[in-house]
Every structure is written in structure tokens, then in C-alpha cells.
Design a protein around this motif. Structure first.
Motif, PDB file in Angstrom:
ATOM      1  N   SER A  80       0.741  -1.634   0.322  1.00 15.24           N
ATOM      2  CA  SER A  80      -0.310  -0.490   0.056  1.00 15.24           C
ATOM      3  C   SER A  80       0.510   1.776   0.064  1.00 15.24           C
ATOM      4  O   SER A  80       2.206   1.444  -0.020  1.00 15.24           O
ATOM      5  CB  SER A  80      -0.899  -0.447   0.844  1.00 15.24           C
ATOM      6  OG  SER A  80       0.108  -0.451   2.559  1.00 15.24           O
ATOM      7  N   TRP A  81       0.397   2.097  -0.691  1.00 13.70           N
ATOM      8  CA  TRP A  81       0.965   3.426  -0.699  1.00 13.70           C
ATOM      9  C   TRP A  81       0.802   4.596   0.091  1.00 13.70           C
ATOM     10  O   TRP A  81       0.275   4.402   0.202  1.00 13.70           O
ATOM     11  CB  TRP A  81       1.112   3.936  -2.038  1.00 13.70           C
ATOM     12  CG  TRP A  81       0.882   3.620  -3.404  1.00 13.70           C
ATOM     13  CD1 TRP A  81       0.300   2.011  -3.872  1.00 13.70           C
ATOM     14  CD2 TRP A  81       2.093   3.126  -4.250  1.00 13.70           C
ATOM     15  NE1 TRP A  81       0.673   1.786  -5.320  1.00 13.70           N
ATOM     16  CE2 TRP A  81       2.441   2.203  -5.167  1.00 13.70           C
ATOM     17  CE3 TRP A  81       3.509   4.118  -4.443  1.00 13.70           C
ATOM     18  CZ2 TRP A  81       3.066   1.955  -5.973  1.00 13.70           C
ATOM     19  CZ3 TRP A  81       4.375   3.636  -5.496  1.00 13.70           C
ATOM     20  CH2 TRP A  81       3.938   2.844  -6.342  1.00 13.70           C
ATOM     21  N   HIS A  82       2.138   4.921   1.478  1.00 12.41           N
ATOM     22  CA  HIS A  82       1.603   5.783   2.205  1.00 12.41           C
ATOM     23  C   HIS A  82       2.769   6.865   1.757  1.00 12.41           C
ATOM     24  O   HIS A  82       3.889   7.167   2.086  1.00 12.41           O
ATOM     25  CB  HIS A  82       2.530   4.396   3.876  1.00 12.41           C
ATOM     26  CG  HIS A  82       2.259   4.090   4.116  1.00 12.41           C
ATOM     27  ND1 HIS A  82       1.229   3.780   4.935  1.00 12.41           N
ATOM     28  CD2 HIS A  82       2.312   2.635   3.436  1.00 12.41           C
ATOM     29  CE1 HIS A  82       0.386   2.532   5.114  1.00 12.41           C
ATOM     30  NE2 HIS A  82       1.153   1.197   4.035  1.00 12.41           N
ATOM     31  N   TRP A  83       1.948   7.451   1.632  1.00 11.40           N
ATOM     32  CA  TRP A  83       2.305   9.227   1.048  1.00 11.40           C
ATOM     33  C   TRP A  83       2.182   9.981   2.643  1.00 11.40           C
ATOM     34  O   TRP A  83       2.909  11.372   2.033  1.00 11.40           O
ATOM     35  CB  TRP A  83       1.407  10.074   0.206  1.00 11.40           C
ATOM     36  CG  TRP A  83       1.548   8.900  -1.165  1.00 11.40           C
ATOM     37  CD1 TRP A  83       0.423   8.095  -1.577  1.00 11.40           C
ATOM     38  CD2 TRP A  83       2.273   8.691  -1.971  1.00 11.40           C
ATOM     39  NE1 TRP A  83       0.246   7.890  -2.500  1.00 11.40           N
ATOM     40  CE2 TRP A  83       2.080   8.251  -3.418  1.00 11.40           C
ATOM     41  CE3 TRP A  83       3.295   9.658  -1.893  1.00 11.40           C
ATOM     42  CZ2 TRP A  83       2.561   7.741  -4.113  1.00 11.40           C
ATOM     43  CZ3 TRP A  83       4.343   9.067  -4.155  1.00 11.40           C
ATOM     44  CH2 TRP A  83       3.878   8.282  -4.765  1.00 11.40           C
ATOM     45  N   GLU A  84       1.892   9.889   3.412  1.00 13.50           N
ATOM     46  CA  GLU A  84       2.094  10.764   4.575  1.00 13.50           C
ATOM     47  C   GLU A  84       3.249  10.187   4.943  1.00 13.50           C
ATOM     48  O   GLU A  84       3.992  11.117   6.082  1.00 13.50           O
ATOM     49  CB  GLU A  84       1.023  10.313   6.202  1.00 13.50           C
ATOM     50  CG  GLU A  84       1.495   8.558   6.168  1.00 13.50           C
ATOM     51  CD  GLU A  84       0.199   7.641   5.413  1.00 13.50           C
ATOM     52  OE1 GLU A  84       0.615   6.181   5.826  1.00 13.50           O
ATOM     53  OE2 GLU A  84       0.187   7.431   3.619  1.00 13.50           O
TER      54      GLU A  84
END
Length: 303
Positions: free
Chosen positions: A77-81
Motif C-alpha cells: 500500500s502507498w503511504h504518502w504520509e
């Protein structure tokens, strides 16, 4: 008496030959493709060597803490945070301001002090000019580690500037040997007729420098400015010597090491911080690469 009329045979009509299609065209396309691959294979291999580490760092920076450095190459999953978390790290914004001040003032001081010196060494004729140039070049052979202790004692005991970046910024106002050499080589490519015409029109040396030489030397000036900006932005040794005892004066290059120590397990945050530190340098070079390449190329035209 009957006359027989013999008609001349009609000229054969031109029959258009249809274009060859099928296996021959496929073989020709395949041959062109193989030729292109053979010519560009080395360039593609070198490009992959440079690109793959950046791809790895980017993919790791958007992974979760559990997945980072686990052997998975693609994030679940992409965690841009993660990038937001980097900016919320204590001291990161302050390190960014210090890096901008160090790189910006250092570049400005270097350019302003290098231009007149390089102009004098390139266009003036005076006794000892070659010896002076050799002296300037010889300073590049002296490792900075040789003079770091006496210089630190001078800045710390005489000027009381330890714990700040000013011992690194102020010396740049007195010129840089490599920048002087590079810009002098570029100025040698400018014909002297321009300077003579300006003098005939009544221009002094300062006006000639500012109105004639500087506009024509923009590629060379851009080259030394970029070199100095990259050096200051990536400098780790200088801030470690003068600003290590004061975290408020740390730069990004030095603070990133502390960031990695503070988040020794959170490799995703470390990779995100690394990309943010590299981003300004990549952006600056992307927009200034044409002037940079032209300036570096033309410095070797004349000796």
C-alpha cells in the motif's frame, strides 16, 4: 483493290509494382530494432545503473514501516504520509533553512568574488600573471584536512563563531580556486576585440566587465554557480566540524545522519527524507543543465 491497314501495337501500360509486405518487411523492422538496441545497449545499461537506486529509494519511501527493508520490492500500500511525517520531524525545517542559507550565500559570494579575479587573470597583461595563476591552481592541491585544525582555532578562539555556519560562508567571499580557474578558461574564449571596442567607446574596466563580459560569460558563470551550490548543499564535512555542537545550525546533509539514527528502524521515513534532500539539487540541475553543459564544454576551447 483492297488496302489493308495495319495498326501499330499499343505501348504497354505501366504497371505499378505493389509494395512488398509480409516477411520481408517484418525482417527489415526487426533488423532496424536490433541495430537500435545494439547501438544504445551500453547507454541503456548505464542509465539503469543510475535509475534503479532512485527507484528503490522511492518505493521504500512509500512503504509501511513493517514492509520497508523486508525484501519486498513493491509496496503493498502507498503511504504518502511518510513525507508529511518527515516535515513534522523536529529540526527538519530548520535544517532546510540552514542549507538554503549556506548554499545560497555561499554561491552568491563565490560568484561575486570569482568574476573580477578570473577577468583580471584572463584579459589583463601584467608581470607575474602566470605565476599568480599557478599559485591559485596550486591551492587546489592542498587537502582541506591539512588546515582544518588551525582554521577551526582561528574561527573559534579569535572570532567566536564556532557552532555556526559563518566560518564556512565567509571564506567564499574571497574566491574559490577551482571556480577562478574554470571561469578564466571560459573568459579566454571571448575575443578581445569586444573589450577593445568598449574601451574605445569610453567604458572603464568595471563597466566593461558588467556590460560586456558578464552577459557573454553567462554559461561559465552558471557552471561555477551550480558547482558551488551542489558543493554547499551536499557538504557534510564542514558542518560536522563547525556546527556539530549546535543542532540549530545543522544542515540537511548533516542532520540526515542524525535523522537516520533517530529512526534507525523506520527506513521508510529515512528514504523519504533522503529523496526530499536530493530534490532541490535535481530540480536546479534540470532547469539549468543547458547553461551548465555549455559552460563546462567551452572552458577547454582555449588554454
Amino acid at each position: 483493290m483492297t488496302t489493308t491497314t495495319i495498326k501499330a501495337p499499343a505501348a504497354p501500360s505501366a504497371v505499378s509494382t505493389p509494395r512488398r509486405r509480409g516477411p520481408e518487411a517484418s525482417r527489415a523492422r526487426r533488423k532496424r530494432l536490433l541495430n537500435w538496441i545494439a547501438v544504445h545497449s551500453v547507454a541503456l545499461a548505464v542509465a539503469l545503473l543510475f535509475i534503479l537506486p532512485f527507484v528503490f529509494v522511492f518505493l521504500t519511501s512509500v512503504m509501511s514501516d513493517a514492509q520497508a527493508m523486508s525484501g519486498d520490492l513493491w509496496p503493498d500500500s502507498w503511504h504518502w504520509e511518510n513525507y508529511t511525517a518527515v516535515f513534522r520531524t523536529e529540526g527538519f525545517l530548520g535544517w532546510s533553512k540552514n542549507s538554503l542559507m549556506y548554499a545560497g550565500l555561499g554561491t552568491l559570494f563565490t560568484v561575486c568574488s570569482t568574476i573580477p579575479v578570473a577577468y583580471a587573470l584572463a584579459k589583463f597583461r601584467f608581470r607575474g600573471r602566470r605565476s599568480l595563476m599557478i599559485l591559485v591552481i596550486s591551492t587546489m592541491m592542498l587537502p582541506p584536512q591539512v588546515i582544518v585544525i588551525p582554521m577551526y582555532l582561528v574561527w573559534a578562539q579569535q572570532f567566536h563563531l564556532s557552532g555556526t555556519l559563518w566560518p564556512l560562508i565567509i571564506p567564499m567571499a574571497f574566491g574559490d580556486a577551482y571556480s577562478i580557474f574554470l571561469l578564466r578558461q571560459f573568459l579566454l574564449t571571448i575575443p578581445k576585440e569586444y573589450i577593445e571596442s568598449a574601451r574605445v567607446d569610453g567604458c572603464g574596466e568595471l563597466r566593461t566587465l558588467l556590460t560586456i563580459i558578464v552577459p557573454m560569460a553567462k554559461p561559465g558563470i552558471a557552471a561555477i554557480a551550480l558547482f558551488q551550490f551542489f558543493y554547499c548543499w551536499n557538504d557534510y564535512f564542514g558542518p560536522q566540524i563547525y556546527a556539530a555542537q549546535n543542532p540549530a545550525a545543522w544542515t540537511l546533509s548533516y542532520g540526515l545522519e542524525s535523522f537516520k539514527s533517530a529512526h534507525s528502524v523506520n527506513w521508510n521515513l529515512t528514504m523519504a527524507a533522503t529523496l526530499l534532500v536530493m530534490a532541490p539539487v535535481v530540480i536546479v540541475f534540470f532547469f539549468a543543465q543547458k547553461a551548465f553543459v555549455e559552460g563546462v564544454t567551452l572552458t577547454g576551447v582555449k588554454g
